[in-house]
Design a protein around this motif. Structure first.
Motif, PDB file in Angstrom:
ATOM      1  N   ALA A 109       0.835  -1.193   0.000  1.00 46.20           N
ATOM      2  CA  ALA A 109       0.000   0.000   0.000  1.00 46.20           C
ATOM      3  C   ALA A 109       0.868   1.240   0.000  1.00 46.20           C
ATOM      4  O   ALA A 109       1.913   1.286   0.651  1.00 46.20           O
ATOM      5  N   PRO A 110       0.513   2.266  -0.742  1.00 42.70           N
ATOM      6  CA  PRO A 110       1.310   3.478  -0.778  1.00 42.70           C
ATOM      7  C   PRO A 110       1.287   4.184   0.568  1.00 42.70           C
ATOM      8  O   PRO A 110       0.305   4.159   1.292  1.00 42.70           O
ATOM      9  N   SER A 111       2.382   4.818   0.875  1.00 49.83           N
ATOM     10  CA  SER A 111       2.506   5.483   2.165  1.00 49.83           C
ATOM     11  C   SER A 111       1.792   6.822   2.192  1.00 49.83           C
ATOM     12  O   SER A 111       1.564   7.369   3.252  1.00 49.83           O
ATOM     13  N   ARG A 112       1.440   7.357   1.035  1.00 45.72           N
ATOM     14  CA  ARG A 112       0.743   8.624   1.003  1.00 45.72           C
ATOM     15  C   ARG A 112      -0.252   8.604  -0.146  1.00 45.72           C
ATOM     16  O   ARG A 112      -0.202   7.765  -1.028  1.00 45.72           O
ATOM     17  N   SER A 113      -1.164   9.538  -0.116  1.00 43.30           N
ATOM     18  CA  SER A 113      -2.195   9.588  -1.146  1.00 43.30           C
ATOM     19  C   SER A 113      -1.574   9.911  -2.499  1.00 43.30           C
ATOM     20  O   SER A 113      -0.714  10.798  -2.601  1.00 43.30           O
ATOM     21  N   PRO A 114      -1.972   9.212  -3.555  1.00 43.24           N
ATOM     22  CA  PRO A 114      -1.411   9.493  -4.868  1.00 43.24           C
ATOM     23  C   PRO A 114      -1.855  10.852  -5.386  1.00 43.24           C
ATOM     24  O   PRO A 114      -2.922  11.349  -5.040  1.00 43.24           O
ATOM     25  N   GLY A 115      -1.042  11.440  -6.237  1.00 42.68           N
ATOM     26  CA  GLY A 115      -1.353  12.732  -6.818  1.00 42.68           C
ATOM     27  C   GLY A 115      -2.363  12.613  -7.939  1.00 42.68           C
ATOM     28  O   GLY A 115      -2.816  11.516  -8.294  1.00 42.68           O
ATOM     29  N   LEU A 116      -2.706  13.765  -8.512  1.00 40.21           N
ATOM     30  CA  LEU A 116      -3.695  13.796  -9.582  1.00 40.21           C
ATOM     31  C   LEU A 116      -3.222  13.003 -10.791  1.00 40.21           C
ATOM     32  O   LEU A 116      -3.995  12.263 -11.405  1.00 40.21           O
ATOM     33  N   ARG A 117      -1.949  13.139 -11.134  1.00 39.83           N
ATOM     34  CA  ARG A 117      -1.429  12.444 -12.311  1.00 39.83           C
ATOM     35  C   ARG A 117      -1.513  10.932 -12.134  1.00 39.83           C
ATOM     36  O   ARG A 117      -1.883  10.204 -13.054  1.00 39.83           O
ATOM     37  N   HIS A 118      -1.173  10.449 -10.952  1.00 39.36           N
ATOM     38  CA  HIS A 118      -1.245   9.021 -10.678  1.00 39.36           C
ATOM     39  C   HIS A 118      -2.687   8.529 -10.696  1.00 39.36           C
ATOM     40  O   HIS A 118      -2.986   7.424 -11.186  1.00 39.36           O
ATOM     41  N   VAL A 144      -0.570  10.302 -22.194  1.00 40.97           N
ATOM     42  CA  VAL A 144       0.858  10.658 -22.262  1.00 40.97           C
ATOM     43  C   VAL A 144       1.279  11.408 -21.009  1.00 40.97           C
ATOM     44  O   VAL A 144       2.338  11.151 -20.429  1.00 40.97           O
ATOM     45  N   TRP A 145       0.435  12.326 -20.553  1.00 40.49           N
ATOM     46  CA  TRP A 145       0.769  13.114 -19.356  1.00 40.49           C
ATOM     47  C   TRP A 145       0.763  12.251 -18.094  1.00 40.49           C
ATOM     48  O   TRP A 145       1.686  12.307 -17.284  1.00 40.49           O
ATOM     49  N   SER A 146      -0.264  11.442 -17.908  1.00 35.17           N
ATOM     50  CA  SER A 146      -0.406  10.689 -16.660  1.00 35.17           C
ATOM     51  C   SER A 146       0.588   9.544 -16.556  1.00 35.17           C
ATOM     52  O   SER A 146       1.023   9.206 -15.442  1.00 35.17           O
ATOM     53  N   LEU A 147       0.980   8.949 -17.670  1.00 30.47           N
ATOM     54  CA  LEU A 147       1.900   7.824 -17.601  1.00 30.47           C
ATOM     55  C   LEU A 147       3.304   8.236 -17.198  1.00 30.47           C
ATOM     56  O   LEU A 147       4.176   7.391 -17.023  1.00 30.47           O
ATOM     57  N   GLY A 148       3.526   9.536 -17.035  1.00 33.31           N
ATOM     58  CA  GLY A 148       4.785   9.975 -16.452  1.00 33.31           C
ATOM     59  C   GLY A 148       4.922   9.554 -15.002  1.00 33.31           C
ATOM     60  O   GLY A 148       6.030   9.548 -14.450  1.00 33.31           O
ATOM     61  N   ALA A 149       3.805   9.167 -14.372  1.00 33.34           N
ATOM     62  CA  ALA A 149       3.839   8.718 -12.984  1.00 33.34           C
ATOM     63  C   ALA A 149       4.028   7.217 -12.864  1.00 33.34           C
ATOM     64  O   ALA A 149       4.041   6.682 -11.753  1.00 33.34           O
ATOM     65  N   LYS A 150       4.187   6.508 -13.981  1.00 36.18           N
ATOM     66  CA  LYS A 150       4.317   5.050 -13.929  1.00 36.18           C
ATOM     67  C   LYS A 150       5.632   4.625 -13.310  1.00 36.18           C
ATOM     68  O   LYS A 150       5.690   3.648 -12.551  1.00 36.18           O
ATOM     69  N   PHE A 151       6.695   5.346 -13.611  1.00 36.04           N
ATOM     70  CA  PHE A 151       8.017   5.038 -13.054  1.00 36.04           C
ATOM     71  C   PHE A 151       8.506   6.248 -12.274  1.00 36.04           C
ATOM     72  O   PHE A 151       8.497   7.371 -12.789  1.00 36.04           O
ATOM     73  N   SER A 152       8.943   6.019 -11.063  1.00 38.13           N
ATOM     74  CA  SER A 152       9.376   7.127 -10.210  1.00 38.13           C
ATOM     75  C   SER A 152      10.717   7.693 -10.633  1.00 38.13           C
ATOM     76  O   SER A 152      11.018   8.855 -10.359  1.00 38.13           O
ATOM     77  N   ALA A 187      10.014  10.143 -15.752  1.00 36.67           N
ATOM     78  CA  ALA A 187       8.663  10.361 -16.263  1.00 36.67           C
ATOM     79  C   ALA A 187       8.560   9.964 -17.729  1.00 36.67           C
ATOM     80  O   ALA A 187       7.548   9.398 -18.159  1.00 36.67           O
ATOM     81  N   TRP A 188       9.602  10.253 -18.509  1.00 36.23           N
ATOM     82  CA  TRP A 188       9.541   9.970 -19.938  1.00 36.23           C
ATOM     83  C   TRP A 188       9.682   8.490 -20.233  1.00 36.23           C
ATOM     84  O   TRP A 188       9.394   8.040 -21.344  1.00 36.23           O
ATOM     85  N   ARG A 189      10.110   7.707 -19.265  1.00 33.48           N
ATOM     86  CA  ARG A 189      10.196   6.267 -19.477  1.00 33.48           C
ATOM     87  C   ARG A 189       8.806   5.669 -19.689  1.00 33.48           C
ATOM     88  O   ARG A 189       8.589   4.891 -20.615  1.00 33.48           O
ATOM     89  N   GLY A 190       7.861   6.033 -18.825  1.00 29.31           N
ATOM     90  CA  GLY A 190       6.496   5.547 -18.992  1.00 29.31           C
ATOM     91  C   GLY A 190       5.830   6.134 -20.216  1.00 29.31           C
ATOM     92  O   GLY A 190       5.084   5.436 -20.916  1.00 29.31           O
ATOM     93  N   ARG A 191       6.071   7.421 -20.478  1.00 33.24           N
ATOM     94  CA  ARG A 191       5.461   8.051 -21.652  1.00 33.24           C
ATOM     95  C   ARG A 191       5.998   7.451 -22.948  1.00 33.24           C
ATOM     96  O   ARG A 191       5.229   7.191 -23.886  1.00 33.24           O
ATOM     97  N   ARG A 192       7.288   7.254 -22.995  1.00 32.68           N
ATOM     98  CA  ARG A 192       7.881   6.676 -24.205  1.00 32.68           C
ATOM     99  C   ARG A 192       7.377   5.255 -24.440  1.00 32.68           C
ATOM    100  O   ARG A 192       7.119   4.854 -25.583  1.00 32.68           O
ATOM    101  N   GLY A 193       7.227   4.487 -23.341  1.00 29.53           N
ATOM    102  CA  GLY A 193       6.721   3.129 -23.492  1.00 29.53           C
ATOM    103  C   GLY A 193       5.314   3.088 -24.052  1.00 29.53           C
ATOM    104  O   GLY A 193       4.968   2.193 -24.834  1.00 29.53           O
ATOM    105  N   TYR A 194       4.488   4.080 -23.679  1.00 34.36           N
ATOM    106  CA  TYR A 194       3.119   4.115 -24.197  1.00 34.36           C
ATOM    107  C   TYR A 194       3.080   4.630 -25.633  1.00 34.36           C
ATOM    108  O   TYR A 194       2.394   4.050 -26.491  1.00 34.36           O
TER     109      TYR A 194
END
Length: 339
Positions: free
Chosen positions: A39-48, A116-124, A127-134
């Motif tokens: 479980a995450p230790s804090r509430s996820p942000g809007l992007r997540h 594209v914007w939200s998948l920047g939160a896929k990898f901590s 950010a461009w790793r998740g975007r590039r993968g999508y």
């Protein structure tokens, strides 16, 4: 986690490769368990949060409604493209089709930008790793080309509308993102690519041999159809794949070749069907094994936390398992723990 099949990097909690669909974590690895997501230790942000909604996370109730909304929009668009190809309907409702296309493109463009914007939160770490993968994934390319026909027509108004209509119909491929059965089929075919390669090689040999025999048997009697081996190859491909090449042989030798080619086509269809059926069953079995491994780990300490319950719900939604299947797995896991 790197996929052993296509060497694509995936998130650490991914169970299946986002590129080829291969299983990343199974019951046979990592001490026969699939690690659950803490479980995450804090509430996820809007992007997540947006990423989870668009990616169909079980922890986000809105994700199911978003999937239905996108599915309805895609089906309405494809129906409109088909109806718009009828001249009488186009002449009467062209303004409606134009408005529908405009607002649909706006909808798909917004969806693409949000992904594209939200998948920047896929990898901590990047950010461009998740975007590039999508962006360069099959689903990302489908989403991109779903909006391109409209903009191409705006900037290049002289393009053939028939080509644009075909590109617009590619939007129906967006539905494969929300159909796990279709994804399983693609993954199964990819996992058995070597077997398919062998079958395709046999098909190539059979086609060339059948075309050559038909050329020598019917070349003089029907030169317009079998005068050359390349002409006969077309007949052989159609006969092997459909059972009838739409050209009747007029010689005894041609009849024998046609019969043998039709029988060979049945054999090749049986081989292909067997490969697909076996690979598809193995893919479903791997998914159930992964879920069972996760379930055994959750029940190992006798306490099911909220985070573990959310993980099981997410995996059930991801694998499209029914409540009955999950209950059977739960009974089996509890029976083994009691023993």
């Amino acid at each position: 986690m790197k996929c052993t099949q296509c060497q694509t990097d995936n998130a650490s909690d991914s169970l299946f490769c986002g590129e080829c669909g291969s299983v990343l974590q199974t019951g046979s690895s990592h001490s026969n368990t699939v690690p659950h997501v803490p479980a995450p230790s804090r509430s996820p942000g809007l992007r997540h949060t947006v990423m989870e909604i668009l990616e169909g996370s079980a922890s986000q109730p809105l994700s199911r409604y978003v999937e239905w909304l996108i599915t309805v929009v895609v089906l309405v668009n494809c129906s409109a493209v088909i109806l718009d190809s009828v001249p009488e309907i186009h002449a009467e409702h062209k303004d409606f089709f134009h408005e529908l296309e405009f607002w649909s493109v706006m909808f798909f463009t917004l969806e693409y930008v949000l992904r594209v914007w939200s998948l920047g939160a896929k990898f901590s770490d990047s950010a461009w790793r998740g975007r590039r993968g999508y962006i360069f994934s099959p689903f990302g390319l489908v989403d991109f080309f779903a909006t391109m026909p409209y903009y191409m027509h705006v900037f290049f108004p002289t393009l053939d509308l028939r080509i644009l209509r075909v590109l617009r119909l590619l939007r129906i491929l967006k539905l494969s993102k929300y159909n796990s059965a279709l994804q399983d089929l693609f993954s199964a075919v990819y996992s058995e690519r070597r077997a398919f390669g062998s079958a395709a090689f046999l098909l190539l040999i059979a086609t060339i041999v059948s075309a050559s025999l038909m050329h020598f048997a019917e070349g003089h009697a029907q030169p317009e159809h079998f005068g050359t081996i390349p002409h006969a190859i077309y007949w052989a491909i159609v006969t092997i794949t459909s059972g009838y090449g739409n050209i009747e042989p007029v010689t005894k030798g041609g009849e024998v070749v046609a019969l043998l080619t039709g029988f060979l086509g049945v054999c090749m269809a049986a081989i292909m069907t067997g490969i697909v059926a076996s690979a598809f069953a193995n893919q479903l079995s791997r998914k159930k094994s992964a879920y069972q491994a996760q379930l055994r780990q959750v029940l190992a300490d006798g306490v099911v936390s909220d985070a573990e319950r959310d993980t099981l719900k997410r995996l059930q939604a991801q694998f499209r398992l029914s409540d009955k299947e999950v209950q059977n797995m739960l009974d089996q896991a509890q029976g083994k723990l009691k023993k």
